[in-house]
Design an enzyme around this catalytic site. Sequence first.
Site, short mmCIF file in Angstrom:
data_model
loop_
_atom_site.label_atom_id
_atom_site.label_comp_id
_atom_site.label_asym_id
_atom_site.label_seq_id
_atom_site.Cartn_x
_atom_site.Cartn_y
_atom_site.Cartn_z
CG ASP A 1 -114.86 -31.69 81.39
OD1 ASP A 1 -114.80 -32.32 82.47
OD2 ASP A 1 -114.98 -30.45 81.34
CG ASP B 1 -115.67 -32.68 88.95
OD1 ASP B 1 -115.08 -32.51 90.03
OD2 ASP B 1 -116.59 -31.96 88.58
#
Length: 387
Positions: A113, A173
């Site tokens: 992330d 993502d």
Amino acid sequence: MKRIVFSVGFSSLLVFSACTQKLSAIVKDAERQTAVLLSEIPNAREGKANLVSPRTVEEGKLKLVASGDWTSGFFPGELWYFYELTGDQKWKQKADSFTRLIEKEKLNGVTHDMGFKIYCSFGNGYRLTKDPYYKEVIIQSAKTLITRYRPVTGAIRSWDHHKEKWQFPVIIDNMMNLELLFEATKLTGDSSFYKIAVAHANTTMKNHFRDNYSTWHVVEYDTITGKVRSKVTHQGYSDESEWARGQAWALYGYTMCYRETKDPVYLRQAENVADYLLKHPAMPADAVPYWDFKDPGIPSVSRDASAAAVIASGLYELSGYSMQKKTYKAFADKIMNSLTKSYRSAIGENKGFILIHSTGNKPANSEIDVPINYADYYYLEALLRKR
Ligand code: GLY
């Protein structure tokens, strides 16, 4: 996060000026609401110095997260967008101080992330100020992120959890984290970051999409052979369902990849995803998606304003590259009108978050129909792109 400049003809200027006025009122409201959020933070942080960034409202209380949370970069990013939208130094100062709180993530290699955390915060900071301190953090973060790349899979590993179930999971993502890598190549002249981003985008394009251009959430690879082992939708209604935010990440991700590479394959992919979304039979009339397009409980299920904001922002950018410019811009405008009219919090409510009605992780019974920081971040970004 790139700001897009459209050229307008004289005949458009009057319309544009009317929209701009409206936009400035919307930004003013968002600033007032964010001032409320800022005033709530010291109380919520009391005695817990590791909590740095507001994420959502939980049981009526403001929930802050530590820098390691995947959403820690969105609030600093919002503050940078306020600085960009208003030019007010007060926002620059706040943005800088919240950005600095997550610097240590540049060495955190246990998650993919990095782009969400570092590029929304330090990336926007560097874009707007050219401060070399931000630049160094971006470069180090990209170096850390590519340690998760494996040539045999041609992808960056997303998650380290569920090791008993998945060997090498990659989630859609993860496309959003590639912008950091493209930037790192521009900042260093080292093409390895760029090449890894392209390899990841190509592998994802090959394996993540169904024939109708919807995407699975997770594709799991064999760590030894690099072959696909399974395809699932961990955060959606079922493995074969169409989790709304996943589709939004795909649209935004391939649009960004086209911007960075000018490879028409990515443009076509983004257009195909956009066309699938725009024509989706389960897309509500106000264009703010249900949390999953295939939830059989539609229309009595929660919406996801965050997916709507990501789609709007992605479509504004795509409209600058595509022959279908008008269609994409009109749909983005429709989403933004709906979010602005019916999904904004009253000022002073919801602990100062701008949008309400997002869905974080429904299968985990977590963050259903709540305000959430990434909805606000992409809403502000879409406002900038609209402007
Ligand atoms: N990246 C996690 C999510 O979209 O919920």
